[in-house]
Design a protein around this motif. Structure first.
Motif, PDB file in Angstrom:
ATOM      1  N   ASN A 124       0.813  -1.217   0.000  1.00  0.00           N
ATOM      2  CA  ASN A 124       0.000   0.000   0.000  1.00  0.00           C
ATOM      3  C   ASN A 124       0.847   1.268   0.000  1.00  0.00           C
ATOM      4  OD1 ASN A 124      -2.503  -1.384   0.161  1.00  0.00           O
ATOM      5  ND2 ASN A 124      -2.193  -1.706   2.364  1.00  0.00           N
ATOM      6  N   LYS A 125       2.060   1.183   0.553  1.00  0.00           N
ATOM      7  CA  LYS A 125       2.857   2.383   0.774  1.00  0.00           C
ATOM      8  C   LYS A 125       3.663   2.814  -0.445  1.00  0.00           C
ATOM      9  CE  LYS A 125       3.422   1.616   5.749  1.00  0.00           C
ATOM     10  NZ  LYS A 125       4.405   1.422   6.846  1.00  0.00           N
ATOM     11  N   TYR A 126       3.850   1.940  -1.398  1.00  0.00           N
ATOM     12  CA  TYR A 126       4.667   2.274  -2.567  1.00  0.00           C
ATOM     13  C   TYR A 126       4.270   1.368  -3.733  1.00  0.00           C
ATOM     14  CZ  TYR A 126       7.134  -1.878  -0.900  1.00  0.00           C
ATOM     15  OH  TYR A 126       7.426  -3.142  -0.470  1.00  0.00           O
ATOM     16  N   LYS A 127       4.710   1.735  -4.939  1.00  0.00           N
ATOM     17  CA  LYS A 127       4.461   0.920  -6.124  1.00  0.00           C
ATOM     18  C   LYS A 127       5.517  -0.189  -6.181  1.00  0.00           C
ATOM     19  CE  LYS A 127       1.083   3.547  -7.639  1.00  0.00           C
ATOM     20  NZ  LYS A 127       1.057   4.525  -6.538  1.00  0.00           N
ATOM     21  N   LEU A 128       5.070  -1.423  -6.332  1.00  0.00           N
ATOM     22  CA  LEU A 128       5.992  -2.559  -6.292  1.00  0.00           C
ATOM     23  C   LEU A 128       7.032  -2.484  -7.399  1.00  0.00           C
ATOM     24  CD1 LEU A 128       6.698  -5.155  -4.818  1.00  0.00           C
ATOM     25  CD2 LEU A 128       5.198  -6.400  -6.389  1.00  0.00           C
ATOM     26  N   LEU A 129       6.656  -1.978  -8.570  1.00  0.00           N
ATOM     27  CA  LEU A 129       7.614  -1.870  -9.665  1.00  0.00           C
ATOM     28  C   LEU A 129       8.762  -0.928  -9.302  1.00  0.00           C
ATOM     29  CD1 LEU A 129       8.530  -2.581 -12.504  1.00  0.00           C
ATOM     30  CD2 LEU A 129       7.011  -0.800 -13.391  1.00  0.00           C
ATOM     31  N   ASN A 130       8.465   0.126  -8.544  1.00  0.00           N
ATOM     32  CA  ASN A 130       9.527   1.041  -8.107  1.00  0.00           C
ATOM     33  C   ASN A 130      10.547   0.314  -7.232  1.00  0.00           C
ATOM     34  OD1 ASN A 130       8.245   3.071  -9.458  1.00  0.00           O
ATOM     35  ND2 ASN A 130       7.323   3.991  -7.645  1.00  0.00           N
TER      36      ASN A 130
END
Length: 320
Positions: A124-130
């Motif tokens: 939820n806290k960040y985009k997994l691809l990033n």
């Protein structure tokens, strides 16, 4: 500590053990070979047994730190000839690659580095691809003074970071690679545009049928399934994927299935107790009143700190 909190901690511990067992099963060389022939061009079309021979040594599982300065250096900061294998006790809490290993290519000379990461849900806290981009960049930058020295940038090894995420809405796969585009002129800038490779694999909760298009998803779905029993899993991976049912993998699969059953018996599914959100809310409040931090509670009940905070505030309003 009351019974509900004890159960919460036991369930969290079992989930951690379950995750570790899952990593060890994915880290089996025959499983890795099956993943590689379906994600890495160099090995496509090969049989798993042949690919196993190209995996060098034993895969590192939850031992190699991701953080800059820790991946390729020993405690004295000297150059090392392999990944830093400093024990987890020394830097407890450090983020580590799930699975990482070297692979010799078919020419017998060149090597690539392969990283496998497992996620239960999209964060939820960040985009997994990033996060995947960060990891693949670390796999490149950490090679300096380990796999290449000084300015010998042509010695950089190609890297693959393969991410497996469960509980997705559909089965999916996406490649992310460097791409070049000439904006002005036709100069050919030589270099390794194939050095960075990210593979994102999404697994739905439905096990796909035996089909060429979904072979990898079926394999991973079988291994990580909480519904299939041990013998069913072993039969599928042996008959469909040429994975020999050795004593070690049989024990790992059996242990993981038992842990999964234990988690279900305690009612811990998606942060709920016996499917009731009020049960989870009660445990959250008990832990809060016992002095647990928001971060500790969120980790135990598999929710974000924001969700935990809202549940606590809501419970306070109800009780006031």
């Amino acid at each position: 500590m009351d019974t509900e909190i004890k159960n919460a901690l036991k369930a969290a511990d079992k989930e951690a053990q379950y995750d570790e067992k899952a990593k060890r099963i994915l880290g089996n060389k025959y499983i890795l070979a099956n993943i590689m022939i379906r994600t890495i061009d160099e090995f496509k079309g090969m049989c798993p047994r042949e690919v196993v021979s190209y995996i060098e040594g034993e895969p590192y599982i939850s031992t190699i730190p991701v953080e800059p300065g820790l991946t390729n250096k020993d405690k004295e900061g000297q150059r090392v000839t392999g990944f830093n294998t400093e024990s987890t006790e020394i830097n407890e809490g450090i983020i580590r690659f799930d699975i990482i290993f070297y692979v010799r290519l078919k020419d017998g000379i060149a090597q690539i580095i392969v990283n496998i990461e497992m996620q239960k849900n999209l964060p939820n806290k960040y985009k997994l691809l990033n996060r995947a981009v960060f990891y693949v960049c670390r796999l490149i930058s950490s090679q300096k003074e380990r796999d290449f020295v000084n300015t010998n940038y042509d010695d950089i090894k190609q890297v693959y970071s393969i991410w497996i995420c469960t509980n997705m809405k559909e089965d999916s796969m996406k490649y992310v690679r460097l791409a070049g585009e000439n904006i002005l002129g036709e100069d050919c800038w030589e270099g390794g545009t194939n050095l960075l490779n990210i593979v994102m694999i999404g697994l739905s909760n439905e096990l796909p049928e035996h089909d060429e298009k979904y072979q990898l998803h079926r394999l991973l779905g079988v291994l990580l399934s909480s519904k299939l029993d041990v013998q069913k899993k072993l039969n599928i991976i042996n008959s469909e994927y040429e994975v020999p049912i050795e004593t070690n993998i049989r024990k790992e699969v059996d242990s993981m299935c038992n842990l999964g059953q234990g988690i279900r018996e305690q009612g811990w599914i998606e942060g709920r107790i016996e499917g009731r959100r009020e049960g989870a809310a009660e445990i959250i409040m008990n832990m809060y009143q016992k002095g647990f931090s928001l971060e500790q509670i969120a980790d135990i009940v598999n929710r974000t700190t924001e969700e935990v905070s809202k549940i606590i505030e809501h419970s306070k309003m109800i009780r006031s």
